[in-house]
Scaffold this active site. Structure first.
Site, mmCIF file in Angstrom:
data_model
loop_
_atom_site.group_PDB
_atom_site.id
_atom_site.type_symbol
_atom_site.label_atom_id
_atom_site.label_comp_id
_atom_site.label_asym_id
_atom_site.label_seq_id
_atom_site.Cartn_x
_atom_site.Cartn_y
_atom_site.Cartn_z
ATOM 1 N N SER A 22 31.184 61.963 43.017
ATOM 2 C CA SER A 22 29.765 62.067 43.357
ATOM 3 C C SER A 22 28.953 61.073 42.535
ATOM 4 C CB SER A 22 29.242 63.491 43.082
ATOM 5 O OG SER A 22 29.290 63.780 41.696
ATOM 6 N N LEU A 53 26.912 58.363 40.522
ATOM 7 C CA LEU A 53 27.183 56.999 40.084
ATOM 8 C C LEU A 53 28.661 56.651 40.222
ATOM 9 C CD1 LEU A 53 25.001 56.843 36.820
ATOM 10 C CD2 LEU A 53 24.357 56.198 39.158
ATOM 11 N N ASP A 98 38.312 63.184 39.434
ATOM 12 C CA ASP A 98 37.184 64.092 39.283
ATOM 13 C C ASP A 98 37.702 65.515 39.136
ATOM 14 O OD1 ASP A 98 34.627 65.602 39.742
ATOM 15 O OD2 ASP A 98 33.908 63.613 40.317
ATOM 16 N N ASP A 113 40.740 66.638 34.772
ATOM 17 C CA ASP A 113 39.849 67.125 33.725
ATOM 18 C C ASP A 113 39.963 66.144 32.574
ATOM 19 O OD1 ASP A 113 38.594 68.344 31.615
ATOM 20 O OD2 ASP A 113 39.778 70.186 31.673
ATOM 21 N N SER A 156 23.758 56.352 28.250
ATOM 22 C CA SER A 156 22.470 56.733 28.824
ATOM 23 C C SER A 156 21.379 56.192 27.917
ATOM 24 C CB SER A 156 22.348 58.262 28.904
ATOM 25 O OG SER A 156 21.015 58.669 29.125
ATOM 26 N N TYR A 181 23.201 65.952 24.311
ATOM 27 C CA TYR A 181 23.411 64.862 25.266
ATOM 28 C C TYR A 181 23.207 63.503 24.606
ATOM 29 C CZ TYR A 181 23.028 62.228 29.634
ATOM 30 O OH TYR A 181 23.218 61.318 30.649
ATOM 31 N N LYS A 213 26.065 60.509 24.079
ATOM 32 C CA LYS A 213 25.899 59.166 24.629
ATOM 33 C C LYS A 213 25.718 58.126 23.525
ATOM 34 C CE LYS A 213 26.233 60.399 28.921
ATOM 35 N NZ LYS A 213 27.408 60.006 29.754
ATOM 36 N N PHE A 230 18.229 57.659 37.469
ATOM 37 C CA PHE A 230 18.859 57.273 38.723
ATOM 38 C C PHE A 230 18.841 58.426 39.712
ATOM 39 C CE2 PHE A 230 20.036 53.533 36.625
ATOM 40 C CZ PHE A 230 20.542 52.628 37.565
ATOM 41 N N THR A 257 20.572 60.460 41.401
ATOM 42 C CA THR A 257 21.868 61.125 41.501
ATOM 43 C C THR A 257 21.681 62.483 42.173
ATOM 44 O OG1 THR A 257 21.564 62.123 39.336
ATOM 45 C CG2 THR A 257 22.673 59.977 39.415
#
Length: 254
Positions: A15, A17, A36, A57, A147, A160, A164, A193, A195
């Site tokens: 899915s 990007l 995925d 995974d 990110s 997060y 990143k 983006f 998404t």
């Protein structure tokens, strides 16, 4: 490195990007394995592009090794790795009730985004280092996905942003470490983006987010991320760099 005919792995390819990247590589003639944790999503994209779906995974060494072996059996040893898989999540350190953020919530984001990405690239690197070099001495390319939160993390994005930011910091030492094997490493740090996650937001919220971008004043298209990822493979002098793809966005604190 010419993309046509190469074997490529795309994590998170079911899915967003990752799917756009898988499509672009296939369009340019690569043999693409779509990795995925969402087996159904991986299968749908693989069928669309004539690739191979590999349920995977990224936090599991066994799962990743199995996927790499599946791809090699079908397409030959991979020379391109697109590390796109990751998770989001926002939670403030101190909740409204005064309780601290559960440590497990922080660990999970780090485990998937940082440790999981490293898990895939270390296993890929060990395989690609065994391959014969191409005409220019190059053996492979790794593209990781960070990110803008690595630089401009907002309130509640501690986990997060840390995950990143770890990928940003890994980029140069990885490139230096793998230079002896002819493997390049580049990281893309996308901004906002369009998404599947943002698609779920109300239209007015999407417009508000787009308005915060200096230019162009719109959310990024997954195809733009995919185009940059493919260019990195093709441009042999791109190495050890983190590229912000964000329309000059700098995130506000909230």
């Amino acid at each position: 490195m010419k993309i046509e005919g190469l074997s490529a792995l795309v994590t998170g390819g079911g899915s967003g990007l990752g799917a756009a990247t898988a499509r672009e590589l296939a369009r340019q003639g690569a043999k693409v394995a779509v990795l995925d944790v969402n087996a159904q999503g991986a299968q749908q994209v693989a069928e669309e592009i004539g690739g191979l779906a590999c349920p995977c995974d990224i936090t599991s060494a066994d799962s990743v090794q199995t996927a790499i072996a599946m791809a090699a059996e079908r397409h030959g040893p991979a020379r391109v790795l697109m590390n796109v898989a990751g998770i989001g999540g926002a939670k403030r350190i101190i909740g409204k009730d005064g309780s601290p953020m559960p440590l497990e919530d922080f660990k999970r984001v780090i485990d998937v985004n940082l440790v999981g990405t490293f898990n895939v690239l270390r296993l890929f690197a060990a395989e690609v280092a065994r391959l014969d070099p191409l005409a220019d001495g190059e053996r492979g390319v790794i593209v990781n996905t960070a990110s803008v939160a690595a630089y401009d993390g907002q309130v509640g994005q501690e986990a997060y942003a840390a995950s990143k930011g770890g990928l940003v910091s890994l980029t140069l030492p990885l490139a230096r470490d793998l230079a002896q094997w002819g493997v390049r490493v580049v990281t893309i740090a996308p901004g906002l983006f369009l998404t599947p996650l943002l698609h779920k937001l109300p239209e007015e919220v999407q417009q508000s987010l787009a308005a915060s971008i200096p230019f162009p004043k719109r959310l990024g298209q997954p195809e733009e991320f995919a185009a940059l990822a493919a260019h990195i493979v093709a441009n042999g002098h791109l190495n050890g760099e983190v590229i912000r793809l964000d329309g000059a966005l700098r995130m506000a604190p909230r």
